[in-house]
Design an enzyme around this catalytic site. Structure first.
Site, mmCIF file in Angstrom:
data_model
loop_
_atom_site.group_PDB
_atom_site.id
_atom_site.type_symbol
_atom_site.label_atom_id
_atom_site.label_comp_id
_atom_site.label_asym_id
_atom_site.label_seq_id
_atom_site.Cartn_x
_atom_site.Cartn_y
_atom_site.Cartn_z
ATOM 1 N N HIS A 39 0.813 -1.212 0.000
ATOM 2 C CA HIS A 39 0.000 0.000 0.000
ATOM 3 C C HIS A 39 0.850 1.267 0.000
ATOM 4 O O HIS A 39 0.336 2.359 -0.242
ATOM 5 C CB HIS A 39 -0.987 0.001 1.176
ATOM 6 C CG HIS A 39 -0.381 0.267 2.524
ATOM 7 N ND1 HIS A 39 -0.004 -0.729 3.396
ATOM 8 C CD2 HIS A 39 -0.088 1.427 3.145
ATOM 9 C CE1 HIS A 39 0.476 -0.193 4.502
ATOM 10 N NE2 HIS A 39 0.433 1.117 4.375
ATOM 11 N N ASP A 76 0.149 -7.555 1.396
ATOM 12 C CA ASP A 76 0.641 -6.191 1.577
ATOM 13 C C ASP A 76 2.170 -6.136 1.567
ATOM 14 O O ASP A 76 2.777 -5.383 2.328
ATOM 15 C CB ASP A 76 0.099 -5.584 2.871
ATOM 16 C CG ASP A 76 0.192 -4.054 2.877
ATOM 17 O OD1 ASP A 76 0.282 -3.468 1.784
ATOM 18 O OD2 ASP A 76 0.196 -3.459 3.976
ATOM 19 N N SER A 88 4.700 2.631 7.767
ATOM 20 C CA SER A 88 4.384 1.458 6.959
ATOM 21 C C SER A 88 5.576 1.031 6.114
ATOM 22 O O SER A 88 6.198 1.846 5.435
ATOM 23 C CB SER A 88 3.204 1.750 6.023
ATOM 24 O OG SER A 88 2.006 1.723 6.723
#
Length: 515
Positions: free
Chosen positions: A149, A179, A250
């Site tokens: 993402h 992911d 992230s």
């Protein structure tokens, strides 16, 4: 870009000290009250010594940061945008005001310069930052791991190293289901991380995160492992921690006390959009399997067998006479012409093993099947009517994205025919119509035509249109066999029912009214 403060309480307990002092005082009082006959050593003296502490102090994270920090990068996702009608920068107060005037008042602002800047010609393209994330260097030649993402939808990627060197990066491959993404920069001799062993990671171990929360590069946070094998996704048993993770973290690494990467920081549990004490990391062993495929082919190939599954909860286990802690995955639907259907897997089966590996919980099955190479012949063990059966199937390739296909669905079918009442259960059943038999793909059963309001079947959750396949582990193929199965049951005894609704199978436990 995470979709998703360190709090460590240290309690120092001097156990045994007060107890030892009181014991000595008691011994002194006793010696004064009675004459000593024989001097004997205290038998329980050793038990009064304080236990050695299990935790001797807080860790020093500085050596870990010095070792791993140079391998953690900042990733800026850039997107190409056409120039606005005016020279105002997208997202600026001027641009927001122009959008407000256009949308709510129908006023178009002319293409005028702002602050001495030359006006932009409508249609001109330029780059702007769409998001920010983190990553870490896997190899000295420039392969970098991050979250899918972080790079999704980006036209360009800019990677910044801690020494301020910047590189343009290209996406090697990304897998949305896990992911995980791999990107590549052109370089050599880059500082690569060391990969750790997730199996050796324990709940309560200290861990460290390095990333770019809110764009603040090379930020370090620490905490402990709160849980392992946390199921929040299709294919991943996440590592749960209390390490502070925020937007921008992230894709950054989760690091153990040996300075090794054990996870990729990916998600948080939040009601505010910011960190609330719970964060999740992708186990590095799972991520490395995905990364290897991405580096080789740019995509991830998964296996599938064509079943929809559910949990074996206490109610299901009780209805089948199984232990309340029964492990496995309940088969709620079997796709037509799928590997599972060809092998003989049926709705209501409980899959307990796949390819020799135990299914401890429902989420284990999709992970094991997904990791299996398409074309592989695999064994599968199911519990059916209380008996274990071994079947063999050939795993096929999952569609891109892993979306199930060919599932039964639609509204509950209408029933007709001659009904019979089973008063003790509070329902009536019919013979199956041709359409209902087709829906069950040739399996037998009966259709529920009505359910008594407030009755036992209604309390269980049954309703008109449900298709009953078995009663008390006995398959039924007609109204007559259904009635015989009910009559053979002990009076006032709970009975398990396997039924199908909208193509999905489920067990229920009906507790009959006294008769």
């Amino acid at each position: 870009m995470a979709r998703h403060a360190l709090t460590a309480g240290v309690a120092l307990a001097l156990l045994g000290c007060n107890y030892q002092a009181s014991a000595q005082q008691s011994g002194q009082a006793a010696s004064e009250a009675a004459p000593a006959v024989v001097a004997t050593p205290p038998v329980a003296a050793a038990s009064t010594l304080p236990a050695p502490p299990l935790v001797t102090g807080l860790p020093n994270f500085a050596p870990l940061v010095e070792r791993v920090g140079p391998s953690v990068v900042n990733i800026r996702a850039m997107e190409k945008v056409r120039s606005a009608r005016s020279g105002a920068a997208p997202g600026s107060p001027e641009a927001q005001m122009e959008e407000l005037l256009r949308r709510f008042f129908g006023i178009e602002v002319p293409n005028l310069p702002r602050g001495g800047a030359a006006p932009s010609a409508p249609g001109d393209e330029r780059e702007r930052q769409a998001g920010i994330g983190s990553g870490f260097i896997l190899s000295q030649d420039g392969y970098i791991m991050t979250n899918a993402h972080v790079v999704e939808g980006a036209d360009n990627l800019i990677v910044t190293l801690p020494d301020k060197r910047e590189f343009r990066a290209k996406v090697v491959g990304q897998d949305k289901r896990t992911d995980v993404a791999v990107v590549k920069i052109e370089g050599s001799g880059l500082p690569a991380v060391q990969i750790g062993n997730v199996e050796q990671l324990r709940v309560g171990d200290w861990v460290l995160a390095i990333g770019s929360p809110f764009g603040l590069e090379n930020s370090v946070t620490a905490g402990i492992v709160s849980a392992k094998q946390r199921d929040t996704g299709d294919y991943l048993p996440f590592i749960q921690t209390d390490v502070a993770i925020n937007p921008g973290n992230s894709g950054g690494p989760l690091i153990n006390m040996a300075g090794q990467v054990v996870g990729i920081n990916s998600q948080i549990y939040s009601r505010s959009g910011g960190f609330m004490g719970i964060s999740f990391s992708i186990p590095i062993d799972e991520a490395m399997r995905i990364a290897e495929q991405l580096r080789q082919t740019g995509t991830v190939t998964r296996g599938r067998i064509g079943v929809m599954i559910g949990d074996v909860d206490r109610e299901v286990a009780s209805s089948l006479g199984l232990p309340p802690n029964q492990q496995g995955a309940l088969v709620r639907n079997v796709e037509a012409d799928s590997p599972a259907a060809k092998a003989g897997v049926q709705q209501g089966d409980i899959i307990t093993r796949f390819d020799g590996k135990a299914i401890e919980k429902t989420a284990d099955l999709p992970r094991l099947v997904g990791e299996t190479k398409p074309g592989t012949r695999a064994s599968i063990t199911v519990l059916r009517n209380g008996s274990a059966q071994d079947l063999t199937l050939t795993v096929e390739k999952a569609e891109e994205g892993g979306t199930p296909r060919g599932l039964l669905g639609g509204t509950a079918p209408q029933v007709d025919g001659t009904a019979t009442a089973v008063a003790a259960l509070g329902l009536s059943v019919n013979e199956l119509t041709a359409a209902q038999r087709q829906q069950l793909r040739g399996r037998s059963g009966v259709a529920v035509s009505s359910v008594t309001e407030g009755g036992p079947a209604a309390r269980t959750g049954l309703r008109a249109g449900d298709l009953i396949l078995s009663v008390g582990r006995q398959s039924v193929d007609s109204v007559e066999s259904f009635s015989r199965a009910i009559a053979a049951l002990p009076q006032n005894h709970p009975v398990s029912v396997l039924y199908v609704r909208d193509g999905y199978a489920q067990y229920g436990m009906i507790r009959p009214q006294a008769r």
